[in-house]
Design a protein around this motif. Sequence first.
Motif: not given
Lengths: 286, 322, 407
Positions: B31, B35, B54, B224, B233, B236, B239-240, B254-255, B257, B260, B284-285, B288
């Motif tokens: 994953y 992603f 978006l 899905d 995702q 997120f 930008i993260l 990496f971070i 997945e 979470s 998790y929120g 971020i």
Amino acid sequence: MFLQTIVDGIMLGGLYAIIGMGLAVVFGTMRIINFAHGQFVMVGMYISYACFQFLHIDPYLSIGISFVISFLLGILVFRLTLKPILHAPEMNHILLTAGLGLMLTNLSQMVFNTNQLTVNLPYGHHTIHFLHVEVNQAYLLSFIIAGFVALFLFLFMLKTETGRSIRAISQNSSSSALMGIPVNRITTLVFGLGIAIAGVAGTLLLPVHYVDPSVGDSFSLLAFIIVVLGGMGSIFGAGIGGILIGLIWSLSSFYLGGSYGDVLTYIMFLLVLLLKPSGLFGRSRV
Amino acid sequence: MKKWFVACLILILCVLLPFVTNLYYKQILFYIFIFGGVGLAWNLVGGYAGQISLGHAVFFGIGAYSFALLAPHTGVILGIVLAGLVSAISAVPIGWICFRLRGPYFSLATIAVAQLMNVLATNQLKHWTQGAAGLLVPNVVKNPDNYYWVALGFAALAFGIVTRMATSKTGYYLMAIREDEDTAQTITVNTPLYKLYALIVSAFLTGIGGVVFAANLGSIQPNDVFGGAISNQVVFLAILGGAGTIYGPLVGAFILEFASDYLKNSVGSLSFIGDPNAFAFFVYGLLIVLVVMFMPAGIVGTLENRWKRRVNYGIARVSRSQ
Amino acid sequence: MKKHQTKLVSVIGLAAMITLTGCGSSSTSSSQASSAADKNTITLGVITSITGGDSEFGKAQKEGYELALQEINKNGGILGKQVKLEYLDDKSSAQEAAKDVDQLVNQDHMKLILGPYSSGSALAVVKKATTYKVPVIVPTATAANVTETGSKYVFRLCATSDDYAKAMVELFKKQGDVKTLAIVHEDQNFGASADKAMKKFAQEAGIQVVDDESYSTKDLDYKPLLNRVKQKHPDAIYFASYSKDAVALMTQAKEIDLNAKYFTAAGTGFSVGSFPKDAGSAADYTLAAGQWDASAKWKGSKEFDQNIFKKFGDHPSYHDMEAYASLYTAKAAIEKAGSLDSQKIRDALASIQLDTAFGPVKFDDKGQNAHPVLITQVQNGKFVTVYPESAATGQLKVPTPAWKDRK
């Protein structure tokens, strides 16, 4: 039937309009894309639900409570998270508010669990018969109150000193500061006000819709559609935009079929963005 | 050359990893590659050109559904290529519509397009997509263990294409558009063309990402692949990690997945907070929010800035002492 | 600047810590699980929707599992070992459900999986588990395609959306006064499958489908859609709805004076315990094809109803029961296999025959249990089983009187 569908659409539109108005205030003044707007509506629903369940206060009477709590919550959130990054690129606003939305959704799940909750009001399913048209009392009441909220908001913006300052900031933030307007304090107030109206929207929704932690997810985009449709940041525009979406939704559901409401809403939104990006009632091209 | 050196090192590490870790971590890495790769593709449009899409799920979904519908007739390899192409072609009308708008309006238009496709695939196009009843997707490889390699290949492909583009003249044009589109236009950058070019390449890669994702899942429903969860995702993690940086999306993937996964498994024993899963997502929120507040350029971006600052500081000191 | 750096470092540190401990904790949990299985406990993997849109039903499932677990452990466990359940959340998403299988099989070495709630997740879980050759017991998902992937590792306890539609059409045929039908369904996997099934069986029976509407459970108003149905004057309406949308649909049908001889539904929202209470008088006369009811004649049904009420404070729906019965099925299969081995458990399941409070369980070669469908009707705010006659606890009351003729 046509008339009935129009009336249903307008009633629904009143609810949409009030969801959009809170966002119109925030977006119009600060250009912040608040992705947590729908979640704040959800919080308003839970506040009124709690009032109904534990204090036995009718949802329509708990509007004041949800306004005040949401207002304080808005100010708190703004001070702690948004204000420090107000001048960062907009993608950071998007990510931050989305993160806030995630926090709110799951916080309410920790408190209320995931059940879909409703309030059963004695008058909730009664209808009023008028000129061959049936109107549900709860929808009608929500519609009327939404109208009053809009009116108050409109007068507040137009007549008060603070309202004038807000409008000045929305036109030009830096020169407003030069004019001696306390920009910091006013923007905090505006965010609080926007969230407070989102809370009120939640209260008005509760008698006609269930609440669960994920109910707010779909409201954020809806609010943006309404705000863009009506014209950026104008409260009047959001009102018209909301009713327009209500009408489109209701007419397409009736004439084309249940699933077409969303389809036509999105298509209408894209068309307006393309043909008149300032919105149907916006003055300036942003 | 340094950037390729680091990339090769990571690639070798990823090739060796499956031999020392168990299947479970291979799936998490799967994953991350999917992603991360799609995040790289998004980065081209969102990070370098500054057009915050978006609704990237629209290309993800178009790729996945094209493959599921075409592969039984054309075979797997041709199916993948065609799915990528269909997705790339769909970028032309989508880009034509959305790129007429700027800033937040562009972002909103992209969400609307993705949502529209989601609703259409659920209801109006049910004849092809089977709606929410779900469409079975042919396998890309016979042995499911090998999806690791497919995903790794996809991530490497995405990395290669995106990095080549980003460090070429095109990349600089895109960054010029991000900094100031009007100025870029006046210095004879054909901005509409370059934006569309970036979107087409991005859509091609995202579509292929959708294919691998769907094939691994085995069956797909509109939610899905077209759902907001996918779009969010991707944004997120990019930008993260750092939008507009080469490694940002991979680091972000990496971070996210691992975070979470960790949160999901570690809070089960805490009963005092009510619903442990909800608590996990709350954290998790929060994560971020904290990263956005204190590392606004993303993880890689912030580290790069610090590195640059240190270098500049060093240079300044050297020149002062002379 | 200094302060900023400290914050920065702390955030990096936090991120790094989470990543590292993530690896650490997962690996320890796996070793615990495997070593525990060898000694005196058996751990089984459960996937359900703890968060997200389906979480209300996930909660119902969890109640069923918890009760079964308590009973089994009190009576000596499985193969003399105490049983533990490891719940994983699929966040009401198929992608997460597939990931959960990866974790349960590769990390926690589960030999048997008790399946997710929704049909969408179930399909993904079955596809995934089959590649690992690990059997899955599917308790609740009704979409037909769950057992049609060609997998040898899926065992479904509940009747399917096809069975619902078939039972309802049989009832229509027996009554003989249904010529036209409207279908109103939610637009996700459950609704879509119910719609497909009903169209097929109605056509075979010569019933004309005059309207076919889908809606989203997020919609704020169903009146335009119901007015559309009203214009077509169907003899019967077949709903496929989740919980609160079912309530809204019926109360709004009452408001707009939408009349039909039969208001029927594919279980779920029309069968949950809260439906008659929430919808009030609008719920009366509605028929729902379901899987189980507290009045069912199978041994243990009543006790189950009482025990759930005692333990959790609300009456169970068939979702609770399906989860409950599937844990007992798992117990029987493991005992028959005599060991915790995926292949042996699969073979045991394929030939298993047992009686549960959910009725007899026996899987065909597709892994489908031939579970009978019960049609219940809400009469004066209570569920009464009305079809088939052999299971009926009350008289069928049809045709539904017009709204204005009700008291």
